[in-house]
Design an enzyme around this catalytic site. Structure first.
Site, short mmCIF file in Angstrom:
data_model
loop_
_atom_site.label_atom_id
_atom_site.label_comp_id
_atom_site.label_asym_id
_atom_site.label_seq_id
_atom_site.Cartn_x
_atom_site.Cartn_y
_atom_site.Cartn_z
N TYR A 1 0.51 -1.40 0.16
CA TYR A 1 -0.53 -0.32 0.19
C TYR A 1 0.77 0.97 0.21
O TYR A 1 0.44 1.97 -1.52
CB TYR A 1 -0.81 -0.18 1.69
CG TYR A 1 -2.09 1.12 1.45
CD1 TYR A 1 -3.35 0.64 0.89
CD2 TYR A 1 -1.34 2.24 1.80
CE1 TYR A 1 -4.40 2.50 0.90
CE2 TYR A 1 -3.08 3.30 2.60
CZ TYR A 1 -3.80 3.48 2.13
OH TYR A 1 -4.89 4.17 1.90
N LYS B 1 1.15 4.30 -2.81
CA LYS B 1 0.55 5.59 -2.96
C LYS B 1 2.34 6.36 -2.90
O LYS B 1 1.52 7.38 -3.16
CB LYS B 1 0.14 6.06 -1.24
CG LYS B 1 -0.88 4.80 -0.79
CD LYS B 1 -2.51 5.49 -1.21
CE LYS B 1 -3.92 5.37 -1.07
NZ LYS B 1 -4.72 5.27 -2.49
#
Ligand code: NAP
Length: 257
Positions: free
Chosen positions: A165, A169
């Site tokens: 993640y 990002k």
């Protein structure tokens, strides 16, 4: 952008439209509602829960706005291309794209499966890449547009158990800066909003003790709301932000300054 969606009720083709991926729940739903409040015709997408998407559309309609819900898995590049060709190009006046759709598949590095790494990258980063590419073709012809990517504070600071993640990002922030430079000549601004710890389904699965420890680390001493994030997006989508591009707007209660 003019607030003309409600006024030109007959024509989706002319009124400024905003496409919000993953707009059926959580932060995306608040963004969809807020952009409709600000006069955009909203297309919100979902992938697995059509009933939530319909509820979001009804909520917007009840407040006097206009929205429609469509299915799209942003992690499927071919589906994104087909979606823009069938639903967006020559069908709506695409003024704003919000790349909000996102998933987590957390796990410590030594146990993380490659398929969980890949899927999180495909949805969170690959989806934003593919939607931006398709939107830029359309917006570029009109020489105007706004692309807003929903990143995360953990893309800036990292987080144990979220290698996939955080990488996605952080990549999204790089994509934002690169696309901002590339698309400026076509009148398109590209910015990111990096939320901190926000109350949604994504964070509801965390235990009470984990939530308390996060809140302890937030200078403003509370979790953010989806509306906190939506207002930042609404600003970047508005005429007031015309000279802002390539930026990351943190909405995190001071968590990472
Ligand atoms: P959420 O409540 O879990 O909602 C996720 C949304 O994305 C839903 O509408 C879901 O649709 C959609 N979605 C999931 N997979 C998709 C796919 N493959 N293609 C298209 N849509 C898909 O998440 P959230 O907390 O609102 O998060 C929204 C964004 O903010 C994400 O990018 C997330 O990473 C980011 N963010 C969240 C936080 C936080 O604390 N919550 C913090 C920082 C950043 P269905 O319901 O149909 O599955």
């Amino acid at each position: 952008m003019t607030n003309s969606c409600a006024a030109s009720a007959d024509s989706w083709a002319d009124a400024p439209a905003a496409l919000v991926t993953g707009g059926s729940r959580g932060i995306g739903r608040a963004i969809a509602r807020t952009l409709a409040r600000d006069g955009f015709c909203v297309i919100l997408t979902y992938v697995s829960r059509p009933e939530e998407a319909e509820r979001a559309v009804e909520e917007i309609a009840a407040a006097g706005g206009r929205a429609r819900a469509l299915a799209l898995d942003v992690g499927d590049d071919a589906a994104v291309e087909a979606f823009f060709a069938a639903q967006i190009k020559d069908k709506v006046n695409l003024a704003v794209l919000v790349n909000n759709a996102g998933i987590t598949r957390d796990g410590f590095l030594i146990r993380m499966k490659t398929e969980d790494f890949d899927r999180v990258l495909d949805v969170n980063l690959g989806g934003a890449f593919a939607c931006s590419r398709e939107a830029a073709k359309i917006m570029g012809r009109r020489r105007t547009g706004r692309i807003i990517n929903i990143a995360s504070v953990v893309g800036q600071m990292g987080n144990a158990g979220q290698a996939n993640y955080c990488a996605a990002k952080a990549g999204l922030i790089g994509l934002t800066k690169s696309n901002a430079r590339e698309l400026a000549a076509r009148g398109i601004t590209v910015n990111a909003v990096a939320p901190g710890f926000i109350e949604t389904d994504m964070t509801a699965k965390l235990g009470e003790a984990v939530v308390a420890s996060y809140v302890e680390a937030i200078p403003l001493r509370r979790m953010g709301t989806a509306q906190d994030v939506a207002e930042a997006v609404a600003f970047l989508a508005s005429e007031r932000a015309a000279y802002i591009t390539g930026q990351v707007l943190a909405v995190n209660g001071g968590m990472y300054c």
